[in-house]
Design a protein around this motif. Structure first.
Motif, PDB file in Angstrom:
ATOM      1  N   THR A 130     -56.638 -33.373 -80.263  1.00 52.52           N
ATOM      2  CA  THR A 130     -57.351 -34.619 -79.936  1.00 52.52           C
ATOM      3  C   THR A 130     -58.843 -34.346 -79.811  1.00 52.52           C
ATOM      4  N   GLY A 157     -61.415 -33.394 -72.406  1.00 50.97           N
ATOM      5  CA  GLY A 157     -62.869 -33.376 -72.208  1.00 50.97           C
ATOM      6  C   GLY A 157     -63.463 -31.982 -72.201  1.00 50.97           C
ATOM      7  N   TYR A 196     -69.752 -38.649 -61.189  1.00 45.80           N
ATOM      8  CA  TYR A 196     -69.784 -40.125 -61.152  1.00 45.80           C
ATOM      9  C   TYR A 196     -69.423 -40.673 -59.773  1.00 45.80           C
ATOM     10  N   VAL A 221     -62.402 -42.242 -70.365  1.00 43.09           N
ATOM     11  CA  VAL A 221     -62.138 -42.959 -69.108  1.00 43.09           C
ATOM     12  C   VAL A 221     -62.361 -44.467 -69.157  1.00 43.09           C
ATOM     13  N   ILE A 225     -68.217 -46.274 -66.214  1.00 49.59           N
ATOM     14  CA  ILE A 225     -68.872 -45.044 -66.705  1.00 49.59           C
ATOM     15  C   ILE A 225     -69.281 -45.250 -68.166  1.00 49.59           C
ATOM     16  N   CYS A 242     -61.200 -42.535 -76.949  1.00 48.36           N
ATOM     17  CA  CYS A 242     -59.982 -41.723 -76.933  1.00 48.36           C
ATOM     18  C   CYS A 242     -59.028 -42.173 -75.828  1.00 48.36           C
ATOM     19  N   ILE A 245     -58.602 -43.919 -68.827  1.00 42.99           N
ATOM     20  CA  ILE A 245     -57.785 -43.695 -67.622  1.00 42.99           C
ATOM     21  C   ILE A 245     -58.247 -44.538 -66.430  1.00 42.99           C
ATOM     22  N   ILE A 275     -54.326 -39.747 -81.878  1.00 41.03           N
ATOM     23  CA  ILE A 275     -54.122 -38.452 -82.522  1.00 41.03           C
ATOM     24  C   ILE A 275     -53.040 -38.507 -83.607  1.00 41.03           C
ATOM     25  N   PHE A 319     -54.392 -39.090 -61.766  1.00 46.71           N
ATOM     26  CA  PHE A 319     -55.209 -40.265 -61.436  1.00 46.71           C
ATOM     27  C   PHE A 319     -56.111 -40.003 -60.229  1.00 46.71           C
ATOM     28  N   GLY A 321     -57.588 -36.920 -60.150  1.00 48.11           N
ATOM     29  CA  GLY A 321     -58.425 -35.825 -60.644  1.00 48.11           C
ATOM     30  C   GLY A 321     -58.084 -34.485 -60.021  1.00 48.11           C
ATOM     31  N   ASN A 323     -56.490 -32.136 -61.315  1.00 48.35           N
ATOM     32  CA  ASN A 323     -56.461 -31.061 -62.327  1.00 48.35           C
ATOM     33  C   ASN A 323     -57.855 -30.673 -62.785  1.00 48.35           C
TER      34      ASN A 323
HETATM   35  P1  NDP Z   1     -57.240 -35.159 -68.122  1.00 48.97           P
HETATM   36  O1  NDP Z   1     -56.863 -33.741 -68.059  1.00 48.97           O
HETATM   37  O2  NDP Z   1     -58.651 -35.507 -68.448  1.00 48.97           O
HETATM   38  O3  NDP Z   1     -56.814 -35.790 -66.738  1.00 48.97           O
HETATM   39  C1  NDP Z   1     -57.249 -37.016 -66.329  1.00 48.97           C
HETATM   40  C2  NDP Z   1     -58.625 -36.933 -65.640  1.00 48.97           C
HETATM   41  O4  NDP Z   1     -59.165 -38.240 -65.618  1.00 48.97           O
HETATM   42  C3  NDP Z   1     -58.565 -36.499 -64.194  1.00 48.97           C
HETATM   43  O5  NDP Z   1     -58.614 -35.108 -64.033  1.00 48.97           O
HETATM   44  C4  NDP Z   1     -59.758 -37.214 -63.572  1.00 48.97           C
HETATM   45  O6  NDP Z   1     -60.893 -36.329 -63.502  1.00 48.97           O
HETATM   46  C5  NDP Z   1     -60.089 -38.339 -64.552  1.00 48.97           C
HETATM   47  N1  NDP Z   1     -59.933 -39.647 -63.908  1.00 48.97           N
HETATM   48  C6  NDP Z   1     -58.868 -40.101 -63.230  1.00 48.97           C
HETATM   49  N2  NDP Z   1     -59.110 -41.370 -62.792  1.00 48.97           N
HETATM   50  C7  NDP Z   1     -60.380 -41.673 -63.193  1.00 48.97           C
HETATM   51  C8  NDP Z   1     -61.212 -42.812 -63.040  1.00 48.97           C
HETATM   52  N3  NDP Z   1     -60.786 -43.914 -62.379  1.00 48.97           N
HETATM   53  N4  NDP Z   1     -62.450 -42.781 -63.571  1.00 48.97           N
HETATM   54  C9  NDP Z   1     -62.898 -41.688 -64.241  1.00 48.97           C
HETATM   55  N5  NDP Z   1     -62.155 -40.573 -64.430  1.00 48.97           N
HETATM   56  C10 NDP Z   1     -60.908 -40.573 -63.913  1.00 48.97           C
HETATM   57  O7  NDP Z   1     -56.298 -35.919 -69.163  1.00 48.97           O
HETATM   58  P2  NDP Z   1     -56.256 -35.672 -70.737  1.00 48.97           P
HETATM   59  O8  NDP Z   1     -57.335 -34.776 -71.134  1.00 48.97           O
HETATM   60  O9  NDP Z   1     -54.879 -35.370 -71.111  1.00 48.97           O
HETATM   61  O10 NDP Z   1     -56.602 -37.124 -71.294  1.00 48.97           O
HETATM   62  C11 NDP Z   1     -57.924 -37.623 -71.221  1.00 48.97           C
HETATM   63  C12 NDP Z   1     -57.967 -39.007 -71.843  1.00 48.97           C
HETATM   64  O11 NDP Z   1     -57.652 -38.903 -73.219  1.00 48.97           O
HETATM   65  C13 NDP Z   1     -56.974 -39.977 -71.237  1.00 48.97           C
HETATM   66  O12 NDP Z   1     -57.553 -41.248 -71.143  1.00 48.97           O
HETATM   67  C14 NDP Z   1     -55.836 -39.949 -72.228  1.00 48.97           C
HETATM   68  O13 NDP Z   1     -55.083 -41.139 -72.201  1.00 48.97           O
HETATM   69  C15 NDP Z   1     -56.596 -39.766 -73.527  1.00 48.97           C
HETATM   70  N6  NDP Z   1     -55.841 -39.171 -74.620  1.00 48.97           N
HETATM   71  C16 NDP Z   1     -55.801 -39.873 -75.766  1.00 48.97           C
HETATM   72  C17 NDP Z   1     -55.193 -39.366 -76.878  1.00 48.97           C
HETATM   73  C18 NDP Z   1     -55.228 -40.168 -78.123  1.00 48.97           C
HETATM   74  O14 NDP Z   1     -54.627 -39.784 -79.133  1.00 48.97           O
HETATM   75  N7  NDP Z   1     -55.930 -41.266 -78.102  1.00 48.97           N
HETATM   76  C19 NDP Z   1     -54.504 -38.060 -76.853  1.00 48.97           C
HETATM   77  C20 NDP Z   1     -54.654 -37.360 -75.591  1.00 48.97           C
HETATM   78  C21 NDP Z   1     -55.291 -37.928 -74.518  1.00 48.97           C
HETATM   79  P3  NDP Z   1     -62.124 -36.601 -62.495  1.00 48.97           P
HETATM   80  O15 NDP Z   1     -61.906 -35.702 -61.322  1.00 48.97           O
HETATM   81  O16 NDP Z   1     -63.299 -36.229 -63.321  1.00 48.97           O
HETATM   82  O17 NDP Z   1     -62.085 -38.052 -62.107  1.00 48.97           O
END
Ligand code: NDP
Length: 331
Positions: A130, A157, A196, A221, A225, A242, A245, A275, A319, A321, A323
């Motif tokens: 991705t 990211g 943020y 996200v 933002i 992409c 969230i 993807i 949700f 964060g 991880n």
């Molecule tokens: P991440 O490992 O990035 O986990 C999610 C992260 O999102 C959290 O660690 C958190 O970090 C952040 N987050 C949670 N809530 C919020 C919020 N309200 N505002 C801002 N940030 C937030 O997940 P992935 O890397 O697996 O996925 C990232 C994105 O990519 C997702 O939206 C997912 O759906 C998308 N995706 C899309 C694909 C596609 O084919 N289109 C394929 C794979 C993923 P923090 O502490 O920074 O808030």
């Protein structure tokens, strides 16, 4: 044998009570052409939240009272299949079960000698693909341009930012804590990071971090933002949409700025990315990701939660964060 079922369609933020654990002690018998698999690592991903709603999307929703599934690495513990033997590890879309029977359809053999097993759910799996294909196919990066990445310390990211640096971009990451912002710079090589959660004026903070404006925005996200990034785009900017969230748990339509004037004024492109539409490019992308990993140009980062029973909580923790890098559950 344990299974996790979807018990309720979550309203807003999911909770552990939306899932049900079922135990079954009857032994699993395989027929010719089948495999018995034991789950080793489970990927938990934000997109699973969308599949918990009863709405049409690019993949069908989960069914109530049926097992949840996601990408899993599993060990073959019995085989009557021509292609796979006992002890092989396979990756693919499998049910949240400790053990299950499969006909091998859709599974790929992975090599624990070449890379850690969990990395096939992360940097050498859909996460890496991705990041690489979203950035290169839609972002179309050119050396010297400025890239902004949201969800920057997460799975996708953190890889996007590292690839951006390899390709000669100025990279700015947006994440949810000072610790993550520090990690962006110290571990992943980003030029700048913005928290943020503590930044009052995101529009101004992005302008300061990107004095030459934003050429590519890799959006993980959505929400406010991403609105703040819009105010800073350059002519012919590309938005790789992409994920979103920040709105996945919304129960009402979010209020957003109107994107059209920004796109028109800057002749900018905003394109959704899925993807699964790029499967023909997986081999080429995996070759490049593996080469960068071997050369030490890419770092594989993950948060590992232990125990089958903790799968739902690990998913919910995305949700909040909790991880850094890819969230995986080790069984
Ligand atoms: P991440 O490992 O990035 O986990 C999610 C992260 O999102 C959290 O660690 C958190 O970090 C952040 N987050 C949670 N809530 C919020 C919020 N309200 N505002 C801002 N940030 C937030 O997940 P992935 O890397 O697996 O996925 C990232 C994105 O990519 C997702 O939206 C997912 O759906 C998308 N995706 C899309 C694909 C596609 O084919 N289109 C394929 C794979 C993923 P923090 O502490 O920074 O808030």
């Amino acid at each position: 044998m344990k299974t996790i079922l979807l018990k309720n369609r979550p309203k807003g933020r999911p909770s552990v009570s939306d899932f049900e654990f079922v135990e079954n002690d009857s032994p699993l018998e395989i027929k010719d052409g089948e495999l018995l698999l034991e789950t080793a690592y489970v990927s938990v991903d934000p997109y699973l939240r969308g599949k918990m709603n009863d709405t049409k999307s690019y993949t069908p929703p989960f069914e109530l009272d049926k097992p949840v599934h996601s990408m899993i690495v599993a060990k073959v513990i019995a085989s009557k299949h021509k292609k796979y033997n006992n002890g092989d590890y396979l990756a693919g879309m499998l049910d949240w079960k400790t053990q299950q029977i499969s006909d091998g359809e859709g599974l790929t053999k992975v090599d624990s000698e070449k890379a850690p097993l969990s990395s096939y759910l992360g940097i050498l799996g859909l996460t890496g693909l991705t990041a690489y294909l979203g950035l290169t196919e839609i972002g179309k990066p050119k050396k010297g341009e400025t890239l902004v990445v949201s969800g920057a310390a997460g799975a996708v990211g953190s890889v996007v930012g590292q690839i951006g640096k390899i390709l000669g971009l100025r990279v700015i990451g947006i994440a949810g804590s000072d610790e993550k912002v520090e990690l962006l710079k110290s571990k992943f090589g980003f030029d700048e990071g913005i928290n943020y959660n503590t930044t009052e004026d995101m529009k101004a903070a992005i302008a300061k971090a990107a004095p030459n404006g934003v050429d590519i925005y890799f959006d993980n996200v959505g929400g406010p933002i991403s609105d703040a990034v819009l105010f800073n785009i350059n002519q012919f900017a590309r938005f790789v949409v992409c994920g979103a969230i920040s709105v996945y748990n919304n129960t009402e339509l979010p209020k957003s700025v109107s994107v059209q004037p920004f796109l028109v004024r800057n002749s900018a492109l905003m394109q959704g990315f899925i993807i699964f539409n790029y499967q023909a490019k997986y081999p080429e992308a995996l070759k490049q990701l593996s080469a960068w990993l071997a050369e030490g140009k890419l770092t594989h980062s993950e948060t590992v939660v232990e125990g089958f029973d903790n799968i739902p909580q690990a998913f919910i923790d995305l949700f909040d964060g909790k991880n850094k890098g890819k969230m995986v559950v080790k069984i």
